[in-house]
Scaffold this active site. Structure first.
Site, PDB file in Angstrom:
ATOM      1  N   LYS A  59       8.709 -84.142  59.081  1.00 35.20           N
ATOM      2  CA  LYS A  59       7.922 -83.283  60.309  1.00 35.20           C
ATOM      3  C   LYS A  59       7.195 -83.953  61.294  1.00 35.20           C
ATOM      4  CE  LYS A  59       8.987 -79.158  58.938  1.00 35.20           C
ATOM      5  NZ  LYS A  59      10.267 -79.964  58.795  1.00 35.20           N
ATOM      6  N   TRP A  88      23.591 -77.793  73.419  1.00 38.41           N
ATOM      7  CA  TRP A  88      23.384 -78.862  72.768  1.00 38.41           C
ATOM      8  C   TRP A  88      24.466 -80.000  72.936  1.00 38.41           C
ATOM      9  CZ3 TRP A  88      24.432 -82.159  68.716  1.00 38.41           C
ATOM     10  CH2 TRP A  88      23.564 -83.097  68.055  1.00 38.41           C
ATOM     11  N   GLU A 144       9.082 -84.449  53.128  1.00 37.70           N
ATOM     12  CA  GLU A 144       9.169 -83.409  54.195  1.00 37.70           C
ATOM     13  C   GLU A 144       7.981 -83.418  55.209  1.00 37.70           C
ATOM     14  OE1 GLU A 144       9.424 -79.681  56.065  1.00 37.70           O
ATOM     15  OE2 GLU A 144      11.045 -81.059  54.911  1.00 37.70           O
ATOM     16  N   HIS A 196       8.260-101.971  45.841  1.00 34.52           N
ATOM     17  CA  HIS A 196       9.827-102.522  45.746  1.00 34.52           C
ATOM     18  C   HIS A 196      10.202-102.479  47.093  1.00 34.52           C
ATOM     19  CE1 HIS A 196      10.504-102.089  41.293  1.00 34.52           C
ATOM     20  NE2 HIS A 196       9.348-100.940  41.307  1.00 34.52           N
ATOM     21  N   ASN A 237      30.777 -72.258  71.117  1.00 35.95           N
ATOM     22  CA  ASN A 237      29.828 -73.183  70.243  1.00 35.95           C
ATOM     23  C   ASN A 237      30.876 -73.759  69.095  1.00 35.95           C
ATOM     24  OD1 ASN A 237      27.698 -72.267  71.355  1.00 35.95           O
ATOM     25  ND2 ASN A 237      27.155 -70.995  69.624  1.00 35.95           N
ATOM     26  N   GLY A 238      30.648 -74.896  68.619  1.00 37.06           N
ATOM     27  CA  GLY A 238      31.602 -75.774  67.692  1.00 37.06           C
ATOM     28  C   GLY A 238      32.266 -77.077  68.391  1.00 37.06           C
ATOM     29  N   LYS A 264      18.298 -76.098  66.210  1.00 31.87           N
ATOM     30  CA  LYS A 264      17.722 -75.512  65.133  1.00 31.87           C
ATOM     31  C   LYS A 264      18.875 -75.385  63.896  1.00 31.87           C
ATOM     32  CE  LYS A 264      14.533 -73.084  62.691  1.00 31.87           C
ATOM     33  NZ  LYS A 264      13.537 -73.703  62.208  1.00 31.87           N
ATOM     34  N   CYS A 306      24.877 -74.517  69.689  1.00 37.29           N
ATOM     35  CA  CYS A 306      24.480 -74.155  71.091  1.00 37.29           C
ATOM     36  C   CYS A 306      24.071 -72.646  70.854  1.00 37.29           C
ATOM     37  CB  CYS A 306      25.586 -74.473  71.939  1.00 37.29           C
ATOM     38  SG  CYS A 306      26.202 -76.014  72.168  1.00 37.29           S
ATOM     39  N   GLU A 356      10.101 -85.518  63.362  1.00 38.37           N
ATOM     40  CA  GLU A 356      10.667 -84.566  64.197  1.00 38.37           C
ATOM     41  C   GLU A 356       9.949 -84.136  65.581  1.00 38.37           C
ATOM     42  OE1 GLU A 356      13.308 -81.528  61.702  1.00 38.37           O
ATOM     43  OE2 GLU A 356      11.065 -81.350  61.323  1.00 38.37           O
ATOM     44  N   ARG A 388      18.174 -73.369  70.049  1.00 36.36           N
ATOM     45  CA  ARG A 388      19.588 -73.890  69.548  1.00 36.36           C
ATOM     46  C   ARG A 388      20.250 -75.149  70.438  1.00 36.36           C
ATOM     47  NH1 ARG A 388      22.319 -70.101  65.773  1.00 36.36           N
ATOM     48  NH2 ARG A 388      24.174 -71.181  66.070  1.00 36.36           N
TER      49      ARG A 388
END
Length: 611
Positions: free
Chosen positions: A488, A77, A484, A507, A103-104, A606, A2, A491, A27
């Protein structure tokens, strides 16, 4: 995960807090709230959703926007409790004299909640954070800093905390353990935040709190103490990021702005780090002599998400250029799987923020096992940078969009520089080193050539904006680039996307291919291209549409598919960089076509500062 902002001074407190929360919204954006202490009273405002909703609430409350004094704000968040105004921070003590943002994660919050409830405390939220406000109220005896310090040994887990009380006008108490807190130094005013992005418009002088540090912040001074209430000192750091770097400018999204900043980002990453005379790299932050570098027998790279993908590219670099066996670990698993760290093992933790909880844990585990730790991160003064003690800064500037672009590219470039240094320290010839130096210098221009094709990439992307699934395939160091690219796309567009080594198609995954499952094939003209062409034919035989990344002028690709994104010619070591930029643009334009919230995709934040 957050965002925290606090202000004490003579400006509009709510104005400073809302502006800071807007800069921290990447965040967390499930809900937001603030508390202002002014005129001996504690005022609050909360809203579910984006910070703009909180701004509307503040504007509707008579007089709140004009109050001076001190205050704290938070953008959330959710970890414990659904997004709601009740669960939004700040949280208050039962007498509403104390307000807290956190936060946490407080791991023993259920036990603490039972203890406080048995003493008559009434809880209003489902969050773990609310216990902190009640514990401080229980310990309070006229000294807010002492009361905050007194409860810390009861809290198990991670926290960045800011506290205010109407009994202490102008005072903010801030504490840090495992979740970042930075204090901003102003003139006749001071600040506290979880991220320097919130402070760029106000100050360039900051103090990064260490775990266990407690700060008492007023407009006139900042006092630092440890958990035993003993005065301590911390170094004042200077932020060198430009204020405009955290603004969108004329771009519709931060992500697009950051994609187009990448030529300059790479230039910043390599500036002063190429040694033409020795055909090598200069990385003074590593702090190891040539003899010590020569003694490195194994490399372990630890990271999460895009940072782990950069590490996978680095694995190819270190093994091919330096001849050093390298493994890449998911940072969250590093300490739990009891990794084998032998003498002369180099551990490279990679983190854009330098505050990723899992990567911090990996740093501590590696250090405890006697490894040499050299960090790659973007934020000076971050936890990983300080705890590693040596490392290489990315110099990418602030990255606001949740989906990493320029930080990823900087990580790959720095890993290439590191591999060049280690290679020249071993068996890499001077002539080959000189060739690689020249190739690295060309990377910014290669990226510019890709960016010039943005409109063509947009046209191709628009043809695939309707799909529900997408495969990405590559070989060699383009395999992690495929991972990657898939990340992207998923996301920011919410399309189910998977990256595979191209050889893995047969496979299992090939069973899913049909006309509704397009494939992005990384078919650059580097070793392995012929095999990729065969893979493309296999996909087309199953009627799967194929988009190809190919080297400019490759006619064979045009015979296989009409949807081709061209990359300028470059070596296999440099190829992941312009290729990644093309994939970033492809993902961006698909997400834009679908009307997605690109900078702040749902359920993501983030900086992942909790495990």
């Amino acid at each position: 995960m957050c965002g925290i902002i606090g202000y004490t001074g003579n400006r509009s407190v709510a104005g400073v807090l809302v502006d800071g929360l807007r800069r921290l919204e990447y965040r967390g954006y499930d809900s937001a709230g603030l508390a202002v202490v002014s005129g001996g009273e504690l005022h609050e405002a909360k809203a579910v959703g984006k910070v703009r909703k909180l701004e509307e609430v503040v504007a509707a409350l008579p007089g709140l926007g004009s109050l001076c004094g001190c205050g704290i704000g938070h953008t959330r968040w959710a970890t414990h409790g659904v997004p709601s105004t009740v669960n939004a921070h700040p949280h208050f003590s039962n007498d509403r004299k104390i307000a807290v943002v956190h936060n946490g994660i407080i791991e023993n919050h259920q036990e603490l909640r039972r203890h406080l409830t048995s003493k008559g405390c009434v809880f209003r939220s489902q969050t773990d954070s609310e216990v902190i406000a009640h514990l401080i109220a229980e310990a309070y005896d006229g000294d807010l800093l002492a009361a905050t310090a007194a409860v810390l040994d009861q809290l198990q887990g991670t926290y960045g905390i800011a506290v205010v009380s109407d009994r202490h006008p102008g005072l903010i108490v801030a504490v840090r353990k495992g979740s970042p807190i930075v204090v901003g130094i102003g003139e006749g005013e001071n600040f506290v935040a979880s991220d320097i992005a919130a402070l760029l418009a106000h100050t360039r002088q900051v103090i990064y709190l260490n775990d266990g540090d407690i700060a008492a912040i007023t407009p006139e001074k900042i006092e630092l103490r440890d958990i035993r209430n003993v005065p301590i000192e911390r170094e004042i750091a200077k932020i060198d990021w430009e204020t405009g770097a955290a603004e969108k400018g004329n771009y519709p999204h931060f992500m697009l702005k950051e994609i187009f900043e990448q030529p300059e980002t790479v230039e910043n990453a390599i500036r002063g780090r190429l040694d033409h005379e020795m055909a090598s790299a200069i990385l003074s932050g590593i702090g190891l002599s040539p003899r010590e570098l020569l003694q490195i027998g194994h490399i372990v790279i630890a990271g999460c998400g895009s940072s782990m993908h950069a590490g996978l590219v680095g694995e190819y670099y270190f093994e091919d250029l330096a001849g050093i066996s390298t493994s890449v670990e998911q940072a969250a698993e590093f300490r739990y799987r009891n990794p084998i760290i032998e003498p002369n093992t180099l551990v490279i933790p990679i983190s854009q923020s330098g505050e990723t909880a899992d990567t911090i844990a990996a740093v501590r585990e590696a250090a405890a096992k006697g490894a040499i730790v050299t960090a790659l991160c973007n934020v000076v003064g971050s936890t990983i940078a300080r705890e590693a003690g040596r490392g290489i800064y990315l110099h990418a500037g602030p990255e606001i969009s949740v989906a990493s672009t320029k930080a990823f590219l900087s990580q790959v470039v720095v890993l290439l520089l590191f591999a060049l240094l280690l290679g020249r320290n071993r068996r890499l010839s001077r002539s080959r080193g000189a060739e690689l130096v020249a190739e690295i210098e060309q990377i910014p221009d290669l990226i510019r050539e890709v960016l010039e094709q943005a409109l063509e990439i947009k046209k191709i992307a628009s043809r695939y904006a309707h799909v529900d699934d997408f495969f990405f395939i590559g070989r060699g160091c383009l395999y992690p680039t495929a991972l990657e690219g898939a990340l992207k796309l998923k996301e920011i567009s919410y399309i189910h996307a998977e990256g595979y080594h191209a050889a893995e198609l047969k496979h299992g995954p090939i069973s899913l291919l049909d006309e509704k499952h397009p494939v992005m094939a990384l078919a650059n003209d580097i070793p392995g291209r012929d095999k990729i062409l065969g893979n493309i034919q296999e996909c087309r035989a199953r009627k799967a549409p194929v988009v190809a990344i190919a080297t400019r002028g490759d006619r064979a690709i045009r015979d296989l598919t009409q949807d081709v994104i061209e990359i300028p010619p470059c070596s296999r070591f440099v190829a992941p960089l312009p290729t990644a930029v093309a994939l970033q643009l492809f993902a961006y334009y698909i997400a834009a076509e679908r009307g997605c919230e690109i900078d702040q995709p749902r359920n993501l934040a983030k900086s992942v500062t909790v495990e």
